[in-house]
Design an enzyme around this catalytic site. Structure first.
Site, PDB file in Angstrom:
ATOM      1  N   ALA A 121       1.049  -1.286  -0.256  1.00 18.07           N
ATOM      2  CA  ALA A 121      -0.149  -0.061   0.050  1.00 18.07           C
ATOM      3  C   ALA A 121       1.165   1.039   0.041  1.00 18.07           C
ATOM      4  O   ALA A 121       2.097   0.872   0.208  1.00 18.07           O
ATOM      5  CB  ALA A 121      -1.289  -0.457   1.057  1.00 18.07           C
ATOM      6  N   GLY A 174       0.627  -5.622   0.713  1.00 15.42           N
ATOM      7  CA  GLY A 174      -0.513  -5.385   0.007  1.00 15.42           C
ATOM      8  C   GLY A 174      -0.271  -5.674  -1.400  1.00 15.42           C
ATOM      9  O   GLY A 174      -1.015  -6.193  -1.951  1.00 15.42           O
ATOM     10  N   GLU A 218      -0.123  -9.425  -0.578  1.00 13.18           N
ATOM     11  CA  GLU A 218      -1.733  -9.737  -0.976  1.00 13.18           C
ATOM     12  C   GLU A 218      -2.459  -9.990  -1.606  1.00 13.18           C
ATOM     13  O   GLU A 218      -2.952 -10.337  -2.456  1.00 13.18           O
ATOM     14  CB  GLU A 218      -2.479  -8.887   0.742  1.00 13.18           C
ATOM     15  CG  GLU A 218      -1.900  -8.861   1.934  1.00 13.18           C
ATOM     16  CD  GLU A 218      -2.404  -7.551   2.571  1.00 13.18           C
ATOM     17  OE1 GLU A 218      -2.027  -6.610   2.204  1.00 13.18           O
ATOM     18  OE2 GLU A 218      -2.851  -7.649   3.823  1.00 13.18           O
ATOM     19  N   GLU A 250       4.566  -4.729   7.358  1.00 13.73           N
ATOM     20  CA  GLU A 250       4.288  -4.543   7.847  1.00 13.73           C
ATOM     21  C   GLU A 250       4.555  -3.772   9.092  1.00 13.73           C
ATOM     22  O   GLU A 250       4.661  -2.872   9.565  1.00 13.73           O
ATOM     23  CB  GLU A 250       2.404  -4.653   7.431  1.00 13.73           C
ATOM     24  CG  GLU A 250       1.604  -4.802   5.822  1.00 13.73           C
ATOM     25  CD  GLU A 250       2.103  -5.632   5.551  1.00 13.73           C
ATOM     26  OE1 GLU A 250       1.997  -6.876   6.033  1.00 13.73           O
ATOM     27  OE2 GLU A 250       0.683  -5.799   4.759  1.00 13.73           O
TER      28      GLU A 250
HETATM   29  N1  CO8 Z   1       4.745   3.348  -0.555  1.00 13.22           N
HETATM   30  C1  CO8 Z   1       5.224   4.749  -1.127  1.00 13.22           C
HETATM   31  N2  CO8 Z   1       6.076   5.185  -1.694  1.00 13.22           N
HETATM   32  C2  CO8 Z   1       7.255   3.508  -2.094  1.00 13.22           C
HETATM   33  C3  CO8 Z   1       6.939   2.348  -2.047  1.00 13.22           C
HETATM   34  C4  CO8 Z   1       5.477   2.120  -0.819  1.00 13.22           C
HETATM   35  N3  CO8 Z   1       4.839   1.164  -0.575  1.00 13.22           N
HETATM   36  N4  CO8 Z   1       7.676   1.389  -1.402  1.00 13.22           N
HETATM   37  C5  CO8 Z   1       8.882   2.309  -2.242  1.00 13.22           C
HETATM   38  N5  CO8 Z   1       8.440   3.696  -2.264  1.00 13.22           N
HETATM   39  C6  CO8 Z   1       9.101   4.410  -2.864  1.00 13.22           C
HETATM   40  C7  CO8 Z   1      10.182   4.866  -2.104  1.00 13.22           C
HETATM   41  O1  CO8 Z   1       9.749   5.771  -1.374  1.00 13.22           O
HETATM   42  C8  CO8 Z   1      10.638   5.661  -3.566  1.00 13.22           C
HETATM   43  O2  CO8 Z   1      10.875   6.908  -3.821  1.00 13.22           O
HETATM   44  P1  CO8 Z   1      11.579   8.345  -4.024  1.00 13.22           P
HETATM   45  O3  CO8 Z   1      11.904   7.390  -5.311  1.00 13.22           O
HETATM   46  O4  CO8 Z   1      10.613   8.988  -3.935  1.00 13.22           O
HETATM   47  O5  CO8 Z   1      12.281   8.100  -2.686  1.00 13.22           O
HETATM   48  C9  CO8 Z   1      10.704   4.617  -4.868  1.00 13.22           C
HETATM   49  O6  CO8 Z   1       9.578   4.225  -4.295  1.00 13.22           O
HETATM   50  C10 CO8 Z   1      12.024   3.765  -4.811  1.00 13.22           C
HETATM   51  O7  CO8 Z   1      11.596   2.751  -3.846  1.00 13.22           O
HETATM   52  P2  CO8 Z   1      13.610   2.667  -3.011  1.00 13.22           P
HETATM   53  O8  CO8 Z   1      13.809   3.860  -2.908  1.00 13.22           O
HETATM   54  O9  CO8 Z   1      12.864   2.316  -1.215  1.00 13.22           O
HETATM   55  O10 CO8 Z   1      13.567   1.561  -3.384  1.00 13.22           O
HETATM   56  P3  CO8 Z   1      14.605   0.534  -2.666  1.00 13.22           P
HETATM   57  O11 CO8 Z   1      15.749  -0.536  -4.362  1.00 13.22           O
HETATM   58  O12 CO8 Z   1      16.138   1.090  -2.148  1.00 13.22           O
HETATM   59  O13 CO8 Z   1      14.117  -0.237  -1.816  1.00 13.22           O
HETATM   60  C11 CO8 Z   1      11.770  -1.738  -1.109  1.00 13.22           C
HETATM   61  C12 CO8 Z   1      12.749  -1.278  -2.010  1.00 13.22           C
HETATM   62  C13 CO8 Z   1      12.701  -2.661  -0.285  1.00 13.22           C
HETATM   63  C14 CO8 Z   1      10.905  -2.655  -2.169  1.00 13.22           C
HETATM   64  C15 CO8 Z   1      11.587  -0.496  -0.443  1.00 13.22           C
HETATM   65  O14 CO8 Z   1      11.256   0.104  -1.718  1.00 13.22           O
HETATM   66  C16 CO8 Z   1      10.407  -0.479   1.068  1.00 13.22           C
HETATM   67  O15 CO8 Z   1      10.917  -1.364   1.721  1.00 13.22           O
HETATM   68  N6  CO8 Z   1       9.247  -0.424   0.366  1.00 13.22           N
HETATM   69  C17 CO8 Z   1       7.937  -0.435   1.383  1.00 13.22           C
HETATM   70  C18 CO8 Z   1       7.989  -2.287   1.364  1.00 13.22           C
HETATM   71  C19 CO8 Z   1       6.757  -1.665   2.236  1.00 13.22           C
HETATM   72  O16 CO8 Z   1       6.600  -1.867   3.501  1.00 13.22           O
HETATM   73  N7  CO8 Z   1       5.334  -2.426   2.096  1.00 13.22           N
HETATM   74  C20 CO8 Z   1       3.873  -2.763   3.164  1.00 13.22           C
HETATM   75  C21 CO8 Z   1       3.853  -1.692   3.052  1.00 13.22           C
HETATM   76  S1  CO8 Z   1       2.366  -1.176   3.881  1.00 13.22           S
HETATM   77  C22 CO8 Z   1       0.761  -2.506   3.113  1.00 13.22           C
HETATM   78  O17 CO8 Z   1       0.997  -2.555   1.963  1.00 13.22           O
HETATM   79  C23 CO8 Z   1      -0.418  -2.591   3.889  1.00 13.22           C
HETATM   80  C24 CO8 Z   1      -1.229  -3.154   3.036  1.00 13.22           C
HETATM   81  C25 CO8 Z   1      -2.925  -3.263   3.870  1.00 13.22           C
HETATM   82  C26 CO8 Z   1      -3.029  -1.562   3.694  1.00 13.22           C
HETATM   83  C27 CO8 Z   1      -4.308  -1.779   4.042  1.00 13.22           C
HETATM   84  C28 CO8 Z   1      -5.286   0.250   4.202  1.00 13.22           C
HETATM   85  C29 CO8 Z   1      -5.001   1.225   3.371  1.00 13.22           C
END
Ligand code: CO8
Length: 260
Positions: free
Chosen positions: A66, A111, A114, A134
């Site tokens: 998400a 997400g 999921e 999460e």
């Molecule tokens: N949301 C928003 N932006 C994101 C997300 C995300 N989930 N994942 C990555 N991005 C963005 C980064 O902020 C970054 O943006 P910017 O270039 O502006 O800095 C860009 O994408 C590239 O990401 P990274 O630079 O971090 O890339 P890396 O190769 O270094 O890392 C990862 C890749 C490991 C995937 C890392 O981006 C990461 O850990 N992302 C988050 C993963 C995460 O925690 N996902 C779970 C989110 S919680 C969820 O999904 C709950 C679902 C249920 C919700 C129900 C109610 C709404």
């Protein structure tokens, strides 16, 4: 169908829906969830589409979860509402009545994992990583991850994965049953295409009943689920496709299923 956050492409009986927010690794924000619902409803009602492929834009990510920018400002009321909205869209995908293949081309996290689990089948690139991280954000899964993951891989493994927030590689995901197959990254879309085309030749109503019997049956007591299967078996015998399939076998020719 025109969308801001999705690309939808049709080739023959196969529709491919690509989540297209590569700058944020295809994270799901509310407009994307709404567009997913709309695209899936249109596909559901289009009898010419027999199989759906769902993937993410670029070669790095399927869906990285998400959108954390939206999550950061949720309130108790909006958090519950957004979780329920997403759950309904994922339920729609699971019960679409046609196979939806997740082509997991990179990160499938939170997400994203999921979403992949709501699909009928999951094919992963060998570079993919899956998980429910999460907990590291102080959150819990909200798009039915606690439920679908434990049903797919068992409660013990789901507990481990969700409590640790671990990201696992594709081969481990295959070993525990989280994905159906793993293929070299460069061959992902061609392998998925082959699978989709094979399924597109199968009898649509039989496929719909199979998906329904397996998914709905899993939530019923065994005897009741078997009754349900028998009812669907009875129903499928009324189809033209059943007559076509059996007579093609007897005549030693390939069947041509019409979805009737
Ligand atoms: N949301 C928003 N932006 C994101 C997300 C995300 N989930 N994942 C990555 N991005 C963005 C980064 O902020 C970054 O943006 P910017 O270039 O502006 O800095 C860009 O994408 C590239 O990401 P990274 O630079 O971090 O890339 P890396 O190769 O270094 O890392 C990862 C890749 C490991 C995937 C890392 O981006 C990461 O850990 N992302 C988050 C993963 C995460 O925690 N996902 C779970 C989110 S919680 C969820 O999904 C709950 C679902 C249920 C919700 C129900 C109610 C709404």
């Amino acid at each position: 169908m025109a969308f801001d956050n999705l690309l939808v492409d049709r080739q023959g009986a196969v529709a491919t829906v690509t989540i297209n927010r590569p700058k944020v690794l295809n994270a799901l924000n509310s407009p994307t969830i709404d567009e997913l619902a709309r695209s899936m409803l249109e596909i559901q009602n289009d009898a010419d589409v027999r199989v759906v492929v769902l993937t993410g834009a670029g070669d790095k990510s399927f869906v990285a979860g998400a959108d954390i920018n939206e999550l950061a400002v949720q309130t108790p009321t909006s958090g519950r509402m957004h979780a329920m909205t997403g759950q309904r869209v994922f339920d729609l995908i699971e019960a679409l009545g046609k196979p939806v293949i997740a082509a997991i081309n990179g990160y499938a996290l939170g997400g994203g994992c999921e979403l992949a689990m709501a699909c009928t089948l999951r094919v992963a690139a060998d570079t993919a990583r899956l998980g429910q991280p999460e907990v590291s954000l102080g959150l819990i899964p909200g798009y039915a991850g606690t439920q679908r993951l434990s049903r797919l891989v068992g409660r013990g493994r789901a507990m481990d994965l969700i409590l640790t927030g671990a990201q696992i590689p594709a081969d481990e995901a295959e070993r525990i049953g989280l994905v159906n197959r793993v293929v070299p990254a460069g061959e992902l879309m061609s392998e998925v295409r082959k699978l989709a085309e094979r399924l597109a030749l199968a009898a649509p109503i039989a496929m719909r009943y199979i998906i329904d019997a397996i998914n709905r049956g899993a939530e019923m007591p065994f005897a009741e689920a078997c009754q349900y299967e028998a009812t669907l078996f009875g129903l499928v015998t009324s189809t033209d496709d059943m007559r076509e399939g059996t007579s093609a076998f007897i005549a030693k020719r390939k069947p041509e299923f019409k979805g009737r």
